[in-house]
Design an enzyme around this catalytic site. Structure first.
Site, mmCIF file in Angstrom:
data_model
loop_
_atom_site.group_PDB
_atom_site.id
_atom_site.type_symbol
_atom_site.label_atom_id
_atom_site.label_comp_id
_atom_site.label_asym_id
_atom_site.label_seq_id
_atom_site.Cartn_x
_atom_site.Cartn_y
_atom_site.Cartn_z
ATOM 1 C CG PHE A 1 -2.122 -0.789 1.175
ATOM 2 C CD1 PHE A 1 -3.317 -0.273 0.689
ATOM 3 C CD2 PHE A 1 -2.090 -2.106 1.601
ATOM 4 C CE1 PHE A 1 -4.453 -1.050 0.641
ATOM 5 C CE2 PHE A 1 -3.230 -2.897 1.556
ATOM 6 C CZ PHE A 1 -4.426 -2.366 1.072
ATOM 7 C CG ASP A 2 0.744 5.939 -1.561
ATOM 8 O OD1 ASP A 2 1.860 6.282 -1.129
ATOM 9 O OD2 ASP A 2 -0.175 6.745 -1.805
ATOM 10 C CB ALA A 3 1.130 6.050 3.539
#
Length: 228
Positions: free
Chosen positions: A8-10
């Site tokens: 995941f990106d944040a």
């Protein structure tokens, strides 16, 4: 199960960075006794910040230089002198304390953690992301959280994805899915690394880039439909 690892990106994926950025900027600019006009000052800063992070992704500026350069440009653009280093310190302090999750983030990550290995890969500053992300209520569900400034490499370079997989001792790229909001960082990075990608397009923007994600969703919980 097609995938075993979800990267995941944040920010703007699980965390509401727009809300955090606005909070930090407003608090910082008021500390410097500038008569704040959101439609003027914040609009100019957002454009400067967007462009400078694109420069960073292209390798045109270092992350260390970026910290102050964006505020140097802001000072010039609004014709208001202030010390860009001091302003940067103030902004980073306020941003590090602005950890706002999207409404669906907690439920989604708790659900996924039961069946998948989860990791975060973020292009961010260590002082900011360590507190905002590593101390958030969802941090415990991730096997690793990789911050670009810490590992000295950033998305879309494939090396940062390799670092993330090495940290969780995983090798099979065919069972890895990268999920994020940025076509030039998350999606291009995932493609560069050779894994499937899912573009989170909350605002239904048109994809005018050459990078075509494997999947596209406009709601976080739609990820569950893809994985099923």
């Amino acid at each position: 199960m097609k995938y075993e690892v979800l990267l995941f990106d944040a920010d703007d994926t699980l965390f509401d960075f727009k809300k955090a950025e606005k909070y930090a900027f407003e608090n910082s600019i008021q500390e410097f006794n500038i008569d704040y006009n959101e439609n003027y000052h914040y609009k100019i800063y957002k454009e400067i910040n967007k462009n400078i992070w694109l420069e960073f992704e292209k390798g045109l500026i270092t992350q260390e230089k970026l910290k102050t350069e964006r505020f140097k440009r802001l000072s010039k653009e609004i014709n208001t002198p202030f010390d860009e280093t001091d302003f940067s310190k103030s902004y980073i302090y306020h941003l590090s304390n602005a950890s706002f999750l999207y409404n669906d983030s907690v439920e989604l990550i708790k659900n996924l953690s039961k069946n998948y290995k989860l990791a975060i890969i973020t292009n961010g500053l260590t002082d900011v992301q360590s507190k905002r992300i590593k101390q958030s209520i969802i941090a415990k569900y991730f096997e690793t959280i990789v911050i670009s400034e810490e590992v000295k490499v950033s998305k879309p370079k494939p090396e940062i994805f390799e670092i993330a997989l090495n940290k969780i001792n995983y090798k099979d790229k065919s069972k890895v899915l990268m999920i994020g909001d940025s076509l030039t960082s998350d999606i291009q990075g995932g493609i560069n690394f050779g894994v499937d990608t899912c573009w989170i397009n909350f605002e239904n923007h048109e994809n005018s880039n050459l990078f075509k994600p494997t999947y596209e969703i406009s709601n976080l919980m739609d990820l569950l439909k893809i994985l099923r």
